[in-house]
Design a protein around this motif. Structure first.
Motif, PDB file in Angstrom:
ATOM      1  N   VAL A   1       0.808  -1.222   0.000  1.00 35.51           N
ATOM      2  CA  VAL A   1       0.000   0.000   0.000  1.00 35.51           C
ATOM      3  C   VAL A   1       0.839   1.269   0.000  1.00 35.51           C
ATOM      4  O   VAL A   1       0.287   2.364   0.021  1.00 35.51           O
ATOM      5  N   ARG A   2       2.129   1.132  -0.028  1.00 30.37           N
ATOM      6  CA  ARG A   2       3.012   2.293   0.046  1.00 30.37           C
ATOM      7  C   ARG A   2       3.618   2.605  -1.317  1.00 30.37           C
ATOM      8  O   ARG A   2       4.572   1.961  -1.753  1.00 30.37           O
ATOM      9  N   ALA A   3       3.096   3.632  -1.956  1.00 26.60           N
ATOM     10  CA  ALA A   3       3.621   4.034  -3.267  1.00 26.60           C
ATOM     11  C   ALA A   3       5.085   4.440  -3.167  1.00 26.60           C
ATOM     12  O   ALA A   3       5.859   4.185  -4.090  1.00 26.60           O
ATOM     13  N   PHE A   4       5.484   5.023  -2.040  1.00 27.39           N
ATOM     14  CA  PHE A   4       6.876   5.458  -1.909  1.00 27.39           C
ATOM     15  C   PHE A   4       7.845   4.281  -1.878  1.00 27.39           C
ATOM     16  O   PHE A   4       9.047   4.462  -2.078  1.00 27.39           O
ATOM     17  N   VAL A   5       7.345   3.088  -1.662  1.00 25.29           N
ATOM     18  CA  VAL A   5       8.160   1.876  -1.751  1.00 25.29           C
ATOM     19  C   VAL A   5       7.959   1.201  -3.107  1.00 25.29           C
ATOM     20  O   VAL A   5       8.916   0.775  -3.749  1.00 25.29           O
ATOM     21  N   LEU A   6       6.717   1.110  -3.552  1.00 27.49           N
ATOM     22  CA  LEU A   6       6.440   0.397  -4.794  1.00 27.49           C
ATOM     23  C   LEU A   6       6.999   1.090  -6.032  1.00 27.49           C
ATOM     24  O   LEU A   6       7.412   0.408  -6.977  1.00 27.49           O
ATOM     25  N   VAL A   7       7.039   2.420  -6.055  1.00 28.68           N
ATOM     26  CA  VAL A   7       7.590   3.111  -7.231  1.00 28.68           C
ATOM     27  C   VAL A   7       9.058   2.720  -7.441  1.00 28.68           C
ATOM     28  O   VAL A   7       9.423   2.238  -8.518  1.00 28.68           O
ATOM     29  N   PRO A   8       9.930   2.888  -6.436  1.00 30.08           N
ATOM     30  CA  PRO A   8      11.324   2.474  -6.671  1.00 30.08           C
ATOM     31  C   PRO A   8      11.493   0.959  -6.790  1.00 30.08           C
ATOM     32  O   PRO A   8      12.353   0.492  -7.543  1.00 30.08           O
ATOM     33  N   LEU A   9      10.684   0.171  -6.085  1.00 25.94           N
ATOM     34  CA  LEU A   9      10.777  -1.283  -6.206  1.00 25.94           C
ATOM     35  C   LEU A   9      10.433  -1.724  -7.628  1.00 25.94           C
ATOM     36  O   LEU A   9      11.147  -2.537  -8.224  1.00 25.94           O
ATOM     37  N   ALA A  10       9.363  -1.187  -8.185  1.00 23.46           N
ATOM     38  CA  ALA A  10       8.966  -1.552  -9.543  1.00 23.46           C
ATOM     39  C   ALA A  10       9.988  -1.074 -10.570  1.00 23.46           C
ATOM     40  O   ALA A  10      10.115  -1.666 -11.636  1.00 23.46           O
ATOM     41  N   GLU A  11      10.730  -0.041 -10.249  1.00 23.36           N
ATOM     42  CA  GLU A  11      11.781   0.435 -11.153  1.00 23.36           C
ATOM     43  C   GLU A  11      12.917  -0.580 -11.259  1.00 23.36           C
ATOM     44  O   GLU A  11      13.397  -0.863 -12.349  1.00 23.36           O
ATOM     45  N   VAL A  12      13.356  -1.127 -10.127  1.00 21.07           N
ATOM     46  CA  VAL A  12      14.539  -1.998 -10.131  1.00 21.07           C
ATOM     47  C   VAL A  12      14.218  -3.487 -10.092  1.00 21.07           C
ATOM     48  O   VAL A  12      15.079  -4.303 -10.405  1.00 21.07           O
ATOM     49  N   ALA A  13      12.998  -3.840  -9.697  1.00 21.34           N
ATOM     50  CA  ALA A  13      12.626  -5.255  -9.626  1.00 21.34           C
ATOM     51  C   ALA A  13      11.127  -5.404  -9.888  1.00 21.34           C
ATOM     52  O   ALA A  13      10.374  -5.841  -9.016  1.00 21.34           O
ATOM     53  N   PRO A  14      10.672  -5.041 -11.100  1.00 19.41           N
ATOM     54  CA  PRO A  14       9.237  -5.103 -11.373  1.00 19.41           C
ATOM     55  C   PRO A  14       8.666  -6.509 -11.222  1.00 19.41           C
ATOM     56  O   PRO A  14       7.486  -6.676 -10.928  1.00 19.41           O
ATOM     57  N   ASP A  15       9.524  -7.511 -11.389  1.00 17.50           N
ATOM     58  CA  ASP A  15       9.088  -8.899 -11.285  1.00 17.50           C
ATOM     59  C   ASP A  15       9.166  -9.451  -9.865  1.00 17.50           C
ATOM     60  O   ASP A  15       8.831 -10.616  -9.637  1.00 17.50           O
ATOM     61  N   ALA A  16       9.585  -8.620  -8.914  1.00 19.14           N
ATOM     62  CA  ALA A  16       9.646  -9.089  -7.521  1.00 19.14           C
ATOM     63  C   ALA A  16       8.253  -9.478  -7.066  1.00 19.14           C
ATOM     64  O   ALA A  16       7.299  -8.719  -7.233  1.00 19.14           O
ATOM     65  N   VAL A  17       8.134 -10.667  -6.499  1.00 16.28           N
ATOM     66  CA  VAL A  17       6.838 -11.166  -6.054  1.00 16.28           C
ATOM     67  C   VAL A  17       6.712 -10.953  -4.548  1.00 16.28           C
ATOM     68  O   VAL A  17       7.567 -11.380  -3.769  1.00 16.28           O
ATOM     69  N   VAL A  18       5.647 -10.280  -4.173  1.00 14.79           N
ATOM     70  CA  VAL A  18       5.302 -10.131  -2.769  1.00 14.79           C
ATOM     71  C   VAL A  18       4.417 -11.329  -2.442  1.00 14.79           C
ATOM     72  O   VAL A  18       3.289 -11.424  -2.946  1.00 14.79           O
ATOM     73  N   PRO A  19       4.938 -12.290  -1.652  1.00 12.58           N
ATOM     74  CA  PRO A  19       4.178 -13.520  -1.401  1.00 12.58           C
ATOM     75  C   PRO A  19       2.746 -13.244  -0.958  1.00 12.58           C
ATOM     76  O   PRO A  19       2.500 -12.432  -0.074  1.00 12.58           O
ATOM     77  N   GLY A  20       1.828 -13.903  -1.642  1.00 10.34           N
ATOM     78  CA  GLY A  20       0.417 -13.780  -1.328  1.00 10.34           C
ATOM     79  C   GLY A  20      -0.271 -12.583  -1.946  1.00 10.34           C
ATOM     80  O   GLY A  20      -1.495 -12.464  -1.866  1.00 10.34           O
ATOM     81  N   LEU A  21       0.506 -11.663  -2.566  1.00 11.08           N
ATOM     82  CA  LEU A  21      -0.097 -10.437  -3.093  1.00 11.08           C
ATOM     83  C   LEU A  21       0.164 -10.212  -4.577  1.00 11.08           C
ATOM     84  O   LEU A  21      -0.633  -9.578  -5.249  1.00 11.08           O
ATOM     85  N   GLY A  22       1.296 -10.668  -5.097  1.00 11.67           N
ATOM     86  CA  GLY A  22       1.575 -10.501  -6.518  1.00 11.67           C
ATOM     87  C   GLY A  22       2.862  -9.748  -6.797  1.00 11.67           C
ATOM     88  O   GLY A  22       3.654  -9.473  -5.900  1.00 11.67           O
ATOM     89  N   ARG A  23       3.043  -9.439  -8.083  1.00  8.72           N
ATOM     90  CA  ARG A  23       4.252  -8.759  -8.549  1.00  8.72           C
ATOM     91  C   ARG A  23       4.246  -7.275  -8.177  1.00  8.72           C
ATOM     92  O   ARG A  23       3.183  -6.641  -8.136  1.00  8.72           O
ATOM     93  N   ALA A  24       5.430  -6.728  -7.969  1.00  7.44           N
ATOM     94  CA  ALA A  24       5.571  -5.314  -7.600  1.00  7.44           C
ATOM     95  C   ALA A  24       4.932  -4.400  -8.637  1.00  7.44           C
ATOM     96  O   ALA A  24       4.238  -3.439  -8.273  1.00  7.44           O
ATOM     97  N   ASP A  25       5.165  -4.660  -9.929  1.00 11.62           N
ATOM     98  CA  ASP A  25       4.608  -3.774 -10.951  1.00 11.62           C
ATOM     99  C   ASP A  25       3.080  -3.805 -10.947  1.00 11.62           C
ATOM    100  O   ASP A  25       2.423  -2.770 -11.111  1.00 11.62           O
ATOM    101  N   ALA A  26       2.477  -4.957 -10.719  1.00  9.80           N
ATOM    102  CA  ALA A  26       1.019  -5.045 -10.668  1.00  9.80           C
ATOM    103  C   ALA A  26       0.470  -4.363  -9.414  1.00  9.80           C
ATOM    104  O   ALA A  26      -0.573  -3.693  -9.465  1.00  9.80           O
ATOM    105  N   LEU A  27       1.154  -4.506  -8.304  1.00  7.61           N
ATOM    106  CA  LEU A  27       0.717  -3.835  -7.075  1.00  7.61           C
ATOM    107  C   LEU A  27       0.774  -2.323  -7.246  1.00  7.61           C
ATOM    108  O   LEU A  27      -0.136  -1.604  -6.818  1.00  7.61           O
ATOM    109  N   LEU A  28       1.832  -1.824  -7.886  1.00  5.67           N
ATOM    110  CA  LEU A  28       1.965  -0.387  -8.120  1.00  5.67           C
ATOM    111  C   LEU A  28       0.832   0.120  -9.007  1.00  5.67           C
ATOM    112  O   LEU A  28       0.291   1.201  -8.765  1.00  5.67           O
TER     113      LEU A  28
END
Length: 175
Positions: free
Chosen positions: A126-153
């Motif tokens: 739920v934190r855009a200030f984390v998901l924006v940079p996370l999706a920049e460097v690891a868009p495919d990072a999977v948050v267990p139980g929730l999905g990929r960083a880019d989709a969450l963003l």
């Protein structure tokens, strides 16, 4: 020795020379034993979250490879915070101004819920200030139980978050 995992670390601060502090913290993370910094995001200026009556933050995300377990990595991150002047409130209050905040966001595909250690970070999704940079460097990072960083963003409002300025491009630290 355990197999290396990819871990993602959130970095932020809003007191002092924040960009210099974040660069110093990244160097300290890269110097941790059994750990290699792989990539860092740009630095982003972000509105304060939680307690909003404080200066904007500068946030970033680092991706690293480590054989440190989640608890050992968290303890190392807390030591780096202390080395950079971070004082945690004794009353447990959160979201106030700080020189440096290091959050263990992801540790491989681990799901941990222990006193003082929750992975993935419980508010990551739920934190855009984390998901924006996370999706920049690891868009495919999977948050267990929730999905990929880019989709969450894609599912949250990231307005008000912008690169903090030139000279802080996303970069691979080592090849």
């Amino acid at each position: 020795m355990s197999a290396p995992v990819r871990a993602c670390i959130g970095l932020g601060g809003n007191m002092g020379e924040v960009a210099a502090t974040l660069r110093s913290a990244l160097a300290a993370i890269d110097a941790l034993p059994a750990t290699r910094l792989l990539r860092t995001s740009r630095f982003y200026r972000t509105p304060a979250w939680g307690v909003q009556a404080q200066p904007d933050f500068i946030n970033a995300v680092a991706v690293l490879e480590t054989t440190l377990g989640a608890r050992a990595l968290l303890e190392a991150l807390l030591a780096i915070e202390r080395d950079h002047g971070r004082e945690r409130a004794e009353d447990g209050s959160r979201w106030g101004p700080r020189t440096l905040d290091l959050d263990l966001l992801l540790h491989g595909d681990a799901v941990v819920d222990e006193p003082g250690l929750v992975v993935p970070h419980p508010l990551l999704h739920v934190r855009a200030f984390v998901l924006v940079p996370l999706a920049e460097v690891a868009p495919d990072a999977v948050v267990p139980g929730l999905g990929r960083a880019d989709a969450l963003l894609a599912g949250i409002d990231a307005s008000g978050i912008a690169p903090s300025g030139p000279g802080e491009p996303a970069r691979g630290v080592r090849s």
